[in-house]
Design an enzyme around this catalytic site. Structure first.
Site, PDB file in Angstrom:
ATOM      1  N   ASP A  12       0.734  -1.198   0.016  1.00  0.00           N
ATOM      2  CA  ASP A  12      -0.069   0.010  -0.051  1.00  0.00           C
ATOM      3  C   ASP A  12       0.653   1.268   0.205  1.00  0.00           C
ATOM      4  O   ASP A  12       0.246   2.447   0.370  1.00  0.00           O
ATOM      5  CB  ASP A  12      -0.951   0.269   1.082  1.00  0.00           C
ATOM      6  CG  ASP A  12      -1.793  -1.063   1.308  1.00  0.00           C
ATOM      7  OD1 ASP A  12      -2.495  -1.695   0.067  1.00  0.00           O
ATOM      8  OD2 ASP A  12      -2.021  -1.884   2.409  1.00  0.00           O
ATOM      9  N   LYS A  15       2.438   1.771  -5.165  1.00  0.00           N
ATOM     10  CA  LYS A  15       3.418   1.493  -6.316  1.00  0.00           C
ATOM     11  C   LYS A  15       2.606   1.583  -7.594  1.00  0.00           C
ATOM     12  O   LYS A  15       2.948   1.740  -8.821  1.00  0.00           O
ATOM     13  CB  LYS A  15       3.643  -0.089  -6.207  1.00  0.00           C
ATOM     14  CG  LYS A  15       4.576  -0.232  -4.830  1.00  0.00           C
ATOM     15  CD  LYS A  15       4.733  -1.849  -4.802  1.00  0.00           C
ATOM     16  CE  LYS A  15       3.601  -2.620  -4.300  1.00  0.00           C
ATOM     17  NZ  LYS A  15       2.841  -2.280  -3.032  1.00  0.00           N
ATOM     18  N   GLY A  39      -3.789  -4.914  -4.742  1.00  0.00           N
ATOM     19  CA  GLY A  39      -4.945  -3.997  -5.100  1.00  0.00           C
ATOM     20  C   GLY A  39      -4.332  -2.538  -5.603  1.00  0.00           C
ATOM     21  O   GLY A  39      -3.586  -2.077  -4.732  1.00  0.00           O
ATOM     22  N   HIS A  40      -4.081  -2.753  -6.955  1.00  0.00           N
ATOM     23  CA  HIS A  40      -3.115  -1.401  -7.336  1.00  0.00           C
ATOM     24  C   HIS A  40      -4.445  -0.307  -7.943  1.00  0.00           C
ATOM     25  O   HIS A  40      -5.225  -0.522  -8.594  1.00  0.00           O
ATOM     26  CB  HIS A  40      -2.329  -1.831  -8.444  1.00  0.00           C
ATOM     27  CG  HIS A  40      -1.092  -2.566  -7.849  1.00  0.00           C
ATOM     28  ND1 HIS A  40      -0.334  -3.257  -8.551  1.00  0.00           N
ATOM     29  CD2 HIS A  40      -0.836  -2.768  -6.653  1.00  0.00           C
ATOM     30  CE1 HIS A  40       0.630  -3.801  -7.781  1.00  0.00           C
ATOM     31  NE2 HIS A  40       0.432  -3.659  -6.614  1.00  0.00           N
ATOM     32  N   GLN A 226       2.610  -6.074  -3.142  1.00  0.00           N
ATOM     33  CA  GLN A 226       2.950  -6.097  -1.486  1.00  0.00           C
ATOM     34  C   GLN A 226       4.020  -5.330  -1.246  1.00  0.00           C
ATOM     35  O   GLN A 226       4.210  -4.466  -1.962  1.00  0.00           O
ATOM     36  CB  GLN A 226       3.113  -7.626  -1.045  1.00  0.00           C
ATOM     37  CG  GLN A 226       1.702  -8.391  -1.030  1.00  0.00           C
ATOM     38  CD  GLN A 226       1.263  -9.203  -2.485  1.00  0.00           C
ATOM     39  OE1 GLN A 226       2.090  -9.686  -2.961  1.00  0.00           O
ATOM     40  NE2 GLN A 226       0.083  -8.998  -2.927  1.00  0.00           N
TER      41      GLN A 226
HETATM   42  P1  IMP Z   1      -2.115 -13.285   1.538  1.00  0.00           P
HETATM   43  O1  IMP Z   1      -1.125 -12.440   0.553  1.00  0.00           O
HETATM   44  O2  IMP Z   1      -3.500 -12.842   1.206  1.00  0.00           O
HETATM   45  O3  IMP Z   1      -1.707 -14.504   1.947  1.00  0.00           O
HETATM   46  O4  IMP Z   1      -1.832 -12.346   3.102  1.00  0.00           O
HETATM   47  C1  IMP Z   1      -0.797 -12.301   3.879  1.00  0.00           C
HETATM   48  C2  IMP Z   1      -0.459 -11.066   4.452  1.00  0.00           C
HETATM   49  O5  IMP Z   1       0.085 -10.162   3.531  1.00  0.00           O
HETATM   50  C3  IMP Z   1      -1.394 -10.305   5.291  1.00  0.00           C
HETATM   51  O6  IMP Z   1      -0.854  -9.786   6.161  1.00  0.00           O
HETATM   52  C4  IMP Z   1      -2.093  -9.661   4.340  1.00  0.00           C
HETATM   53  O7  IMP Z   1      -2.674  -8.575   4.710  1.00  0.00           O
HETATM   54  C5  IMP Z   1      -0.817  -9.074   3.504  1.00  0.00           C
HETATM   55  N1  IMP Z   1      -1.026  -8.413   2.063  1.00  0.00           N
HETATM   56  C6  IMP Z   1      -1.201  -9.203   1.068  1.00  0.00           C
HETATM   57  N2  IMP Z   1      -1.297  -8.408   0.036  1.00  0.00           N
HETATM   58  C7  IMP Z   1      -1.355  -7.195   0.500  1.00  0.00           C
HETATM   59  C8  IMP Z   1      -1.375  -6.082  -0.361  1.00  0.00           C
HETATM   60  O8  IMP Z   1      -1.603  -5.950  -1.587  1.00  0.00           O
HETATM   61  N3  IMP Z   1      -1.326  -4.801   0.484  1.00  0.00           N
HETATM   62  C9  IMP Z   1      -1.003  -5.046   1.993  1.00  0.00           C
HETATM   63  N4  IMP Z   1      -0.938  -5.969   2.435  1.00  0.00           N
HETATM   64  C10 IMP Z   1      -0.993  -7.122   1.860  1.00  0.00           C
END
Ligand code: IMP
Length: 437
Positions: A12, A15, A39-40, A226
């Site tokens: 977040d 990017k 989520g871009h 991420q």
């Molecule tokens: P997962 O990728 O859904 O398995 O989540 C693993 C961890 O990464 C969790 O703490 C999510 O909140 C975090 N996470 C995954 N994708 C994002 C993102 O795009 N932005 C912020 N946090 C993320």
């Protein structure tokens, strides 16, 4: 020159906006890890797009590739393509046949695994089946995008894996193994996806394609999702995602020579404050109600999940570690406008742990939790029309904000390429273009 765009913190950081900005110089944008957990947001002159799988650059006409290191929710990919088509866009998007597929049972297992965990160890995943899909990849029982195009292969894989998945769901996790685990239904649905991928000519060997294009003089943008602290190897394990958003991931997740990445720019995207969705240490975290007040001022809720983000001050020990792990060549400092109108602005420059001063993050979560932040305070700056500031350029920034930005650059010993003061394409001040001479 090629460029890689990476989040220096916990995701977040903005990017998508950076990739969009660099997209006017690049020809191809490739995602190399993760899946629909991203989520871009891209805001063009008068349109706003939320993308989860399709590389951000695709909305401005770049070729978009979902590389072999990604896990692909094919249903979601087609939903995104269809919704862009409804808005009059037909982006050139390809998927690597080596990428693994996120199946409906991965979603169910993701939720089941989270519910089964002790609360303090839950990762608060996005629920998109990311961890279970990468587990199957590492466990050599995954289904790859290319497998969707051969019905016999797909059936064989589904019939092999589903009895074990059903047993884990019902006997270990205590969840209902419903339609998401039904081999016939999945076979039918996913063969259709495979047919559509082929009909639309969307399958592509990423590494080979990128090398050819670079040889012809084209520019590639490697887009990570991420952030550094969510990296499964270099992040804050176990509160991480299951892939490698760091620079090394751009190489293994696309199949290019390391030189294609290391000869280019590596842009570290930094948010001027810190936010975190999910569990894990955060030494500069603000207590409530200060966090709630800040959250209301900024977009303090997850793009996909709507979950409230935890809020903290900019943590330079965290970013220092990210600079080293990723080899950033410069920074994109975003959300500087979000700090306007506060009584004071703070930046954590180091930690104190058991009487010792640490300039970067310790490897264990327990130690990191015990770190106390050491702050530098800055004179605040008032809110203003940030679009006007962006149009006028760096010199138009309030003097105190300018000092803050110079301080961050000098502490990290890197140029601050760009400064983000708002969500729109025109709200980024370019001080030094990362890839254009
Ligand atoms: P997962 O990728 O859904 O398995 O989540 C693993 C961890 O990464 C969790 O703490 C999510 O909140 C975090 N996470 C995954 N994708 C994002 C993102 O795009 N932005 C912020 N946090 C993320």
């Amino acid at each position: 020159m090629n460029a890689t765009v990476i989040g220096a913190q916990l995701g977040d950081e903005g990017k998508g906006a950076m990739v969009d900005l660099l997209g006017d110089t690049a020809d191809i944008v490739v995602r190399y890890q993760g899946g629909a957990n991203a989520g871009h947001t891209v805001i063009t002159d008068n349109e706003e797009y939320h993308l989860r799988l399709i590389p951000s650059g695709a909305v401005r006409g770049n070729v978009g590739i979902v590389g072999p290191g990604c896990v692909v929710d094919v249903a979601m990919l087609f939903e995104e393509l269809d919704s862009l088509a409804e808005r009059g866009l037909d982006p050139e998007v390809y998927v690597d046949p080596r990428a693994h597929v996120v199946m409906p049972y991965h979603h169910a297992l993701d939720r089941g695994e989270e519910d089964a965990k002790r609360k303090s160890l839950t990762v608060d995943t996005t629920g998109n089946g990311i961890g279970p899909a990468y587990e199957d990849k590492a466990g050599r029982r995954g289904i790859r995008v290319g497998d969707l195009t051969t019905s016999a292969e797909l059936d064989a894989l589904l019939n092999d894996v589903l009895p074990r998945k059903q047993a884990i769901a019902t006997k270990v996790l205590g969840i209902d193994a419903g339609e998401a685990f039904d081999p016939e239904r999945l076979s039918e649905q996913y063969q259709e996806f495979g047919d559509r991928l082929q009909e639309e000519g969307r399958l592509l060997d990423t590494g080979e394609y990128l090398h050819d294009r670079v040889e012809r003089g084209d520019t590639v943008l490697f887009e990570s999702a991420q952030g550094t602290y969510l990296d499964v190897d270099h992040g804050n394990y176990p509160f991480v995602t299951s892939s490698n958003p760091t620079t090394g991931g751009a190489i293994v997740g696309t199949g290019v020579s390391p030189k294609l990445v290391s000869d280019g720019a590596v842009v570290g995207v930094v948010k001027a404050y810190l936010s975190r969705v999910g569990n894990g240490p955060m030494p500069t975290e603000l207590d409530e109600p200060a966090a709630a007040t800040f959250r209301d001022r900024v977009d303090g809720f997850g793009t996909n999940t709507g979950r409230p983000r935890r809020i903290g001050w900019l943590d330079l020990p965290m970013v220092r570690y990210a600079v080293r792990v990723n080899g950033f060549t410069g920074l994109a400092l975003n959300h500087v406008d979000a700090l306007a109108g506060l009584d004071e602005v703070k930046v954590c420059t180091a930690y104190e742990l058991d009487g010792e001063r640490l300039s970067t993050v310790p490897p264990s979560s327990a130690e990191w939790t015990d770190c106390s932040p050491i702050y530098e305070s800055f004179e605040p700056w008032a809110d203003r029309d940030w679009s006007e500031v962006a149009a006028a350029g760096f010199e138009a920034l309030p003097a105190n904000a300018g000092q803050y930005i110079e301080f961050v650059g000098s502490e990290l010993n890197l140029p601050v390429y760009t400064i983000g003061v708002g969500p729109a394409r025109t709200d980024t001040i370019i001080r030094q273009h990362p890839i254009r001479e």
